[in-house]
Motif scaffolding. Structure first.
Motif, PDB file in Angstrom:
ATOM      1  N   PRO A  72      -9.571  31.949 144.186  1.00 14.25           N
ATOM      2  CA  PRO A  72     -10.450  31.017 143.799  1.00 14.25           C
ATOM      3  C   PRO A  72     -11.575  30.646 144.683  1.00 14.25           C
ATOM      4  O   PRO A  72     -11.546  31.244 145.767  1.00 14.25           O
ATOM      5  CB  PRO A  72      -9.327  29.658 143.897  1.00 14.25           C
ATOM      6  CG  PRO A  72      -8.503  30.234 144.957  1.00 14.25           C
ATOM      7  CD  PRO A  72      -8.061  31.499 144.716  1.00 14.25           C
ATOM      8  N   MET A  93     -13.522  29.032 147.047  1.00 18.53           N
ATOM      9  CA  MET A  93     -13.077  27.697 147.753  1.00 18.53           C
ATOM     10  C   MET A  93     -14.239  26.650 148.195  1.00 18.53           C
ATOM     11  O   MET A  93     -13.940  25.619 148.552  1.00 18.53           O
ATOM     12  CB  MET A  93     -12.735  28.317 149.202  1.00 18.53           C
ATOM     13  CG  MET A  93     -11.370  29.105 148.977  1.00 18.53           C
ATOM     14  SD  MET A  93      -9.926  28.111 148.790  1.00 18.53           S
ATOM     15  CE  MET A  93      -8.727  29.347 148.627  1.00 18.53           C
ATOM     16  N   PRO A 120     -13.735  21.589 142.581  1.00 17.56           N
ATOM     17  CA  PRO A 120     -12.688  22.595 142.232  1.00 17.56           C
ATOM     18  C   PRO A 120     -12.325  22.898 140.647  1.00 17.56           C
ATOM     19  O   PRO A 120     -12.105  21.792 140.175  1.00 17.56           O
ATOM     20  CB  PRO A 120     -11.744  22.487 143.292  1.00 17.56           C
ATOM     21  CG  PRO A 120     -12.385  21.433 144.124  1.00 17.56           C
ATOM     22  CD  PRO A 120     -13.350  20.717 143.504  1.00 17.56           C
ATOM     23  N   PHE A 150      -8.403  26.933 140.925  1.00 19.26           N
ATOM     24  CA  PHE A 150      -8.235  26.386 142.283  1.00 19.26           C
ATOM     25  C   PHE A 150      -7.194  25.665 142.271  1.00 19.26           C
ATOM     26  O   PHE A 150      -6.210  25.775 143.389  1.00 19.26           O
ATOM     27  CB  PHE A 150      -9.580  25.594 142.758  1.00 19.26           C
ATOM     28  CG  PHE A 150      -9.223  25.342 144.284  1.00 19.26           C
ATOM     29  CD1 PHE A 150      -9.509  25.950 145.417  1.00 19.26           C
ATOM     30  CD2 PHE A 150      -8.914  23.985 144.290  1.00 19.26           C
ATOM     31  CE1 PHE A 150      -9.261  25.637 146.802  1.00 19.26           C
ATOM     32  CE2 PHE A 150      -8.804  23.341 145.558  1.00 19.26           C
ATOM     33  CZ  PHE A 150      -8.843  24.050 146.758  1.00 19.26           C
ATOM     34  N   TYR A 151      -6.731  24.616 141.612  1.00 16.58           N
ATOM     35  CA  TYR A 151      -5.756  23.827 141.573  1.00 16.58           C
ATOM     36  C   TYR A 151      -4.468  24.466 141.609  1.00 16.58           C
ATOM     37  O   TYR A 151      -3.400  24.107 142.292  1.00 16.58           O
ATOM     38  CB  TYR A 151      -5.804  22.523 140.910  1.00 16.58           C
ATOM     39  CG  TYR A 151      -6.831  21.659 141.345  1.00 16.58           C
ATOM     40  CD1 TYR A 151      -6.465  20.816 142.486  1.00 16.58           C
ATOM     41  CD2 TYR A 151      -7.979  21.200 140.223  1.00 16.58           C
ATOM     42  CE1 TYR A 151      -7.411  19.978 143.050  1.00 16.58           C
ATOM     43  CE2 TYR A 151      -8.960  20.303 140.870  1.00 16.58           C
ATOM     44  CZ  TYR A 151      -8.496  19.717 142.240  1.00 16.58           C
ATOM     45  OH  TYR A 151      -9.637  18.724 142.664  1.00 16.58           O
ATOM     46  N   TRP A 171      -3.630  27.689 142.009  1.00 13.26           N
ATOM     47  CA  TRP A 171      -3.418  28.657 143.089  1.00 13.26           C
ATOM     48  C   TRP A 171      -3.084  27.832 144.226  1.00 13.26           C
ATOM     49  O   TRP A 171      -2.073  28.082 144.856  1.00 13.26           O
ATOM     50  CB  TRP A 171      -4.636  29.593 143.407  1.00 13.26           C
ATOM     51  CG  TRP A 171      -4.190  30.612 144.478  1.00 13.26           C
ATOM     52  CD1 TRP A 171      -4.729  30.822 145.547  1.00 13.26           C
ATOM     53  CD2 TRP A 171      -3.300  31.460 144.361  1.00 13.26           C
ATOM     54  NE1 TRP A 171      -4.226  31.837 146.191  1.00 13.26           N
ATOM     55  CE2 TRP A 171      -3.239  32.391 145.301  1.00 13.26           C
ATOM     56  CE3 TRP A 171      -2.417  32.016 143.214  1.00 13.26           C
ATOM     57  CZ2 TRP A 171      -2.635  33.486 145.570  1.00 13.26           C
ATOM     58  CZ3 TRP A 171      -1.543  33.147 143.330  1.00 13.26           C
ATOM     59  CH2 TRP A 171      -1.567  33.781 144.591  1.00 13.26           C
ATOM     60  N   ASN A 172      -3.708  26.546 144.574  1.00 12.27           N
ATOM     61  CA  ASN A 172      -3.245  26.002 145.713  1.00 12.27           C
ATOM     62  C   ASN A 172      -1.915  25.665 145.446  1.00 12.27           C
ATOM     63  O   ASN A 172      -1.054  25.182 146.611  1.00 12.27           O
ATOM     64  CB  ASN A 172      -4.200  24.799 145.740  1.00 12.27           C
ATOM     65  CG  ASN A 172      -4.197  23.891 147.204  1.00 12.27           C
ATOM     66  OD1 ASN A 172      -4.030  24.734 148.296  1.00 12.27           O
ATOM     67  ND2 ASN A 172      -4.246  22.776 146.976  1.00 12.27           N
ATOM     68  N   PHE A 173      -1.402  24.953 144.347  1.00 12.87           N
ATOM     69  CA  PHE A 173      -0.081  24.657 143.967  1.00 12.87           C
ATOM     70  C   PHE A 173       0.951  25.697 144.355  1.00 12.87           C
ATOM     71  O   PHE A 173       1.942  25.299 145.160  1.00 12.87           O
ATOM     72  CB  PHE A 173       0.190  24.075 142.678  1.00 12.87           C
ATOM     73  CG  PHE A 173       1.408  23.756 142.033  1.00 12.87           C
ATOM     74  CD1 PHE A 173       1.962  22.769 142.477  1.00 12.87           C
ATOM     75  CD2 PHE A 173       2.189  24.756 141.577  1.00 12.87           C
ATOM     76  CE1 PHE A 173       3.296  22.324 142.086  1.00 12.87           C
ATOM     77  CE2 PHE A 173       3.466  24.399 140.899  1.00 12.87           C
ATOM     78  CZ  PHE A 173       4.003  23.125 141.399  1.00 12.87           C
ATOM     79  N   ILE A 206       0.431  28.324 146.587  1.00  9.79           N
ATOM     80  CA  ILE A 206       0.466  28.246 147.914  1.00  9.79           C
ATOM     81  C   ILE A 206       1.358  27.329 148.633  1.00  9.79           C
ATOM     82  O   ILE A 206       2.000  27.750 149.625  1.00  9.79           O
ATOM     83  CB  ILE A 206      -0.879  28.411 148.448  1.00  9.79           C
ATOM     84  CG1 ILE A 206      -1.644  29.777 147.839  1.00  9.79           C
ATOM     85  CG2 ILE A 206      -1.097  28.410 149.952  1.00  9.79           C
ATOM     86  CD1 ILE A 206      -3.057  29.739 148.469  1.00  9.79           C
ATOM     87  N   ASN A 207       1.124  25.996 148.345  1.00  8.51           N
ATOM     88  CA  ASN A 207       1.879  25.042 148.851  1.00  8.51           C
ATOM     89  C   ASN A 207       3.351  25.269 148.706  1.00  8.51           C
ATOM     90  O   ASN A 207       4.307  24.890 149.535  1.00  8.51           O
ATOM     91  CB  ASN A 207       1.462  23.813 148.355  1.00  8.51           C
ATOM     92  CG  ASN A 207       0.230  23.223 148.959  1.00  8.51           C
ATOM     93  OD1 ASN A 207      -0.169  23.742 149.964  1.00  8.51           O
ATOM     94  ND2 ASN A 207      -0.817  22.454 148.004  1.00  8.51           N
ATOM     95  N   HIS A 231       4.482  27.957 150.783  1.00  4.93           N
ATOM     96  CA  HIS A 231       4.608  27.556 152.415  1.00  4.93           C
ATOM     97  C   HIS A 231       5.816  26.695 152.659  1.00  4.93           C
ATOM     98  O   HIS A 231       6.530  27.161 153.765  1.00  4.93           O
ATOM     99  CB  HIS A 231       3.525  26.860 152.641  1.00  4.93           C
ATOM    100  CG  HIS A 231       3.116  26.206 153.799  1.00  4.93           C
ATOM    101  ND1 HIS A 231       3.079  26.864 155.128  1.00  4.93           N
ATOM    102  CD2 HIS A 231       3.525  24.692 154.323  1.00  4.93           C
ATOM    103  CE1 HIS A 231       3.279  25.830 156.089  1.00  4.93           C
ATOM    104  NE2 HIS A 231       3.385  24.747 155.645  1.00  4.93           N
ATOM    105  N   SER A 281       0.196  37.457 147.660  1.00  7.95           N
ATOM    106  CA  SER A 281      -0.813  37.619 146.924  1.00  7.95           C
ATOM    107  C   SER A 281      -1.443  38.974 146.602  1.00  7.95           C
ATOM    108  O   SER A 281      -1.833  39.435 145.505  1.00  7.95           O
ATOM    109  CB  SER A 281      -1.870  36.672 147.573  1.00  7.95           C
ATOM    110  OG  SER A 281      -1.617  35.493 148.104  1.00  7.95           O
TER     111      SER A 281
END
Length: 225
Positions: free
Chosen positions: A33, A35, A40, A44-45, A47-49, A51-52, A55, A79
């Motif tokens: 995405p 950055m 955004p 982006f949202y 892929w960020n979800f 990653i979180n 994590h 990834s």
């Protein structure tokens, strides 16, 4: 007609006499995405979800080994493998994760760094890990041998698992598609339906195998401390 069925996995295959197959490994950057957008997008949202979620899961698996930023290497590994597995489903794009030279290049340095760190900083724990608790004295030499062999083959099993799963699905789809020119209209429609179902299965396998190799790498790192 191809002379060798495995020629579809041959990295020497070229396009316009230019051996640019391995450049497909960096095409995954196109899926990252942006950055620096002021607003955004949904990509982006999403892929960020992911990653979180990764994590939080890796942080639990690492336990005492967790420190700030330690999950970044495993998220990056997920990834990279996911993008390359997914790109291999498109026609005329080289599947780099179907080759042991790439998968071993990922698993071997990770495993070696875990082993070096464990034997230097926690050598007593590494020796204890060789013999499970409650092992009879007569079986201790055999357990040490078995545990040593299992540790040595870990990078190979990681690499072969990913490579074999990528090759198996692609080979099956290639074998079925090679029979299409000899089939009648009815059987050809059935073949197309089967190929679509196999493509959906391969899409799921590309995600699952990226997750599996990352989870196993995380578990191996948590054993050295």
């Amino acid at each position: 007609m191809m002379s060798n069925l495995f020629s579809i996995f041959d990295p020497s295959t070229n396009l316009f006499n230019m051996p640019i197959n391995w450049f497909s490994t960096i095409l995954g950057i196109m899926f990252l995405p942006f950055m620096y957008w002021l607003n955004p997008n949904r990509h982006f949202y999403f892929w960020n979800f992911i990653i979180n979620k990764l994590h939080n899961e890796f942080k639990i698996l690492l336990k005492n080994n967790y420190f700030k930023g330690s999950t970044l290497i495993f998220i990056s590994l997920f990834s990279f493998v996911l993008f390359n597995n997914f790109l291999g489903l498109f026609p005329y794009i080289f599947t780099s994760t179907s080759h042991l030279n790439l998968t071993l290049s990922m698993s071997m340095p990770l495993w070696l760094s875990f082993m070096i760190y464990g034997w230097i900083n926690n050598s007593q724990h590494m020796f204890i890990h060789m013999i499970p608790q409650g092992t009879p004295s007569i079986l201790m030499p055999f357990m040490v041998l078995i545990e040593t062999i299992s540790n040595l083959i870990r990078p190979g099993t990681l690499a072969v698992r990913l490579t074999a799963n990528m090759i198996a699905g692609h080979l099956l789809m290639t074998l079925l598609s090679s029979t299409g020119s000899n089939l009648s209209y009815l059987f050809l429609m059935m073949l197309i339906l089967i190929q679509i179902l196999l493509l959906i299965l391969e899409f799921a396998v590309s995600i699952i195998q990226a997750y599996v190799i990352t989870i196993l790498s995380t578990l191996y790192s948590s054993e050295v401390n």
